[in-house]
Design a protein around this motif. Sequence first.
Motif, short mmCIF file in Angstrom:
data_model
loop_
_atom_site.label_atom_id
_atom_site.label_comp_id
_atom_site.label_asym_id
_atom_site.label_seq_id
_atom_site.Cartn_x
_atom_site.Cartn_y
_atom_site.Cartn_z
N LEU A 1 0.64 -1.30 0.10
CA LEU A 1 0.07 0.01 0.05
C LEU A 1 0.97 1.20 -0.05
N VAL A 2 0.83 2.08 -1.18
CA VAL A 2 1.73 3.23 -1.39
C VAL A 2 0.76 4.41 -1.73
N THR A 3 1.11 5.50 -0.96
CA THR A 3 0.38 6.85 -1.25
C THR A 3 1.40 7.76 -2.05
N PHE A 4 0.60 8.55 -2.77
CA PHE A 4 1.25 9.75 -3.28
C PHE A 4 0.38 11.10 -3.18
N LYS A 5 1.03 12.00 -3.09
CA LYS A 5 0.30 13.32 -3.09
C LYS A 5 -0.80 13.69 -4.34
N ALA A 6 -0.25 13.17 -5.59
CA ALA A 6 -1.04 13.31 -6.82
C ALA A 6 -0.90 12.17 -7.70
N ARG A 7 -1.53 12.19 -8.76
CA ARG A 7 -1.24 11.20 -9.76
C ARG A 7 -0.13 11.58 -10.56
N ALA A 8 0.31 12.87 -10.92
CA ALA A 8 1.46 13.05 -11.23
C ALA A 8 2.80 12.73 -10.63
N ASP A 9 2.59 12.41 -9.31
CA ASP A 9 3.99 12.16 -8.58
C ASP A 9 4.05 10.61 -8.78
N PHE A 10 2.91 10.02 -8.86
CA PHE A 10 2.83 8.49 -9.46
C PHE A 10 3.48 8.29 -10.63
N GLU A 11 2.98 8.96 -11.40
CA GLU A 11 3.45 8.89 -12.88
C GLU A 11 4.99 9.27 -12.89
N ALA A 12 5.54 10.15 -12.35
CA ALA A 12 6.94 10.50 -12.26
C ALA A 12 7.64 9.33 -11.54
N TYR A 13 7.11 8.79 -10.45
CA TYR A 13 7.92 7.58 -9.89
C TYR A 13 8.00 6.34 -11.15
N ARG A 14 6.75 6.10 -11.61
CA ARG A 14 6.88 4.90 -12.46
C ARG A 14 7.49 5.41 -13.84
N ASP A 15 7.72 6.38 -14.21
CA ASP A 15 8.81 6.74 -15.38
C ASP A 15 10.05 7.28 -14.86
N ASP A 16 10.51 7.19 -13.79
CA ASP A 16 11.62 7.55 -13.19
C ASP A 16 12.88 6.81 -14.13
N PRO A 17 13.75 7.25 -14.61
CA PRO A 17 14.90 6.53 -15.45
C PRO A 17 15.82 5.74 -14.40
N GLU A 18 15.97 6.03 -13.32
CA GLU A 18 16.73 5.00 -12.25
C GLU A 18 15.94 3.86 -12.26
#
Length: 100
Positions: free
Chosen positions: A60-77
């Motif tokens: 169970l993970v929380t993010f402040k906004a969908r954009a934060d989740f998408e940035a994590y998902r797309d992180d190059p590292e």
Amino acid sequence: MLYYTQILFVKPGQETVFHSFEDQVLPLLERYNGELIYRIRPSESSVIATTLGYPYEIHLVTFKARADFEAYRDDPERKRHLALKDQSIDRVLLIEGAAL
């Protein structure tokens, strides 16, 4: 605040590879306003009923906004470690929700 529940099914014998993937990507959550609230490894006996089989882990993970989740998902590292994910994970059920 958005909540994401992941039900993870790991391929038999690939648990160590899965742990390597998690060790690399979970620390990145903080970079994107994410927080791992629960990381559960349930025993088969703790599952009362299922039509999906027995998960290896539930997150169970929380993010402040969908954009934060998408940035994590797309992180190059994070993307550099996706081969470990592909090798070790059979399937994932991802559920998005909000607190009521």
